[in-house]
Design an enzyme around this catalytic site. Structure first.
Site, PDB file in Angstrom:
ATOM      1  N   HIS A  73       0.812  -1.224   0.000  1.00  0.00           N
ATOM      2  CA  HIS A  73       0.000   0.000   0.000  1.00  0.00           C
ATOM      3  C   HIS A  73       0.846   1.274   0.000  1.00  0.00           C
ATOM      4  CE1 HIS A  73       0.410  -0.266   4.477  1.00  0.00           C
ATOM      5  NE2 HIS A  73       0.378   1.062   4.387  1.00  0.00           N
ATOM      6  N   ASP A 104       0.195  -7.690   1.458  1.00  0.00           N
ATOM      7  CA  ASP A 104       0.525  -6.266   1.514  1.00  0.00           C
ATOM      8  C   ASP A 104       2.037  -6.057   1.525  1.00  0.00           C
ATOM      9  OD1 ASP A 104       0.061  -3.517   1.524  1.00  0.00           O
ATOM     10  OD2 ASP A 104      -0.049  -3.417   3.706  1.00  0.00           O
ATOM     11  N   GLY A 176       3.673   7.242   8.201  1.00  0.00           N
ATOM     12  CA  GLY A 176       4.963   7.176   7.512  1.00  0.00           C
ATOM     13  C   GLY A 176       5.782   5.970   7.928  1.00  0.00           C
ATOM     14  N   SER A 178       4.628   2.847   7.838  1.00  0.00           N
ATOM     15  CA  SER A 178       4.230   1.682   7.040  1.00  0.00           C
ATOM     16  C   SER A 178       5.375   1.233   6.157  1.00  0.00           C
ATOM     17  CB  SER A 178       3.028   2.018   6.156  1.00  0.00           C
ATOM     18  OG  SER A 178       1.865   2.121   6.902  1.00  0.00           O
TER      19      SER A 178
END
Length: 188
Positions: A73, A104, A176, A178
């Site tokens: 993502h 993901d 931020g 992730s």
């Protein structure tokens, strides 16, 4: 051991936003909803408009030649991906090598003329509930930061539409972060 391998990822993507027409009233009337329309729709005419949207995320270098592991993502639908190495000012343009929506995860690559520091991948089978962990990332565009927590659960299922099992932690994940690594006390 891990901090030098954590990177900041900034992306740009072109998004199409629908605009609503500006509401017009008689000049002497104050329309209480006009401020709402102006703020959220910039008071522009109806119809879609393309605008660049920027996002921040993190990643971890897993190969000295520039391969970086991040969340899908973070890079999904990005038209431009820039990577900043820990402690450097240079932005490197990255390309997506592979993605997996179900987990993901994504691999991106930057081209560099020197070997990069890497993080050692661990084996999640050995993780136990209650183990201390550290979450590394570059929130708000800052260089690598660390938050601490424990493993709250293992084999967590039914997370959204995912069919995988995940590790749950109570370590703070800031905007931020992730894509940054979650590591055990051995730095894996």
């Amino acid at each position: 051991k891990v901090e030098p391998a954590v990177v900041n990822i900034s992306t740009t993507q072109i998004v199409e936003r629908r605009r609503v027409p500006q509401r017009r009233g008689a000049p002497q009337q104050q329309d209480p909803f006009q401020d709402f329309f102006d703020r959220f729709f910039d008071g522009q005419g109806a119809g879609p408009q393309q605008q660049p949207e920027r996002s921040l995320g993190s990643g971890v270098i897993v190969d000295k030649k520039g391969f970086i592991l991040t969340n899908n993502h973070v890079v999904d639908r990005a038209s431009k991906i820039q990577v900043k190495l820990n402690g450097e000012r240079t932005n490197y343009t990255a390309k997506v090598i592979g993605t997996d929506e179900e987990t993901d995860l994504a691999i991106i690559k930057i081209d560099v003329d020197h070997d990069l520091p890497t993080a050692k991948l661990g084996n999640s089978d050995g993780v136990k509930v209650g183990d201390w962990v550290l979450a590394f990332g570059s929130p708000f565009g800052l260089d690598a930061t660390v938050t601490a927590g424990i493993v709250s659960a293992k084999d967590r299922a039914n997370v959204g539409l995912q069919f995988q099992r995940f590790i749950q932690t109570d370590a703070a994940i800031n905007p931020g972060n992730s894509g940054g690594p979650l590591v055990n006390m051995a730095g894996e």
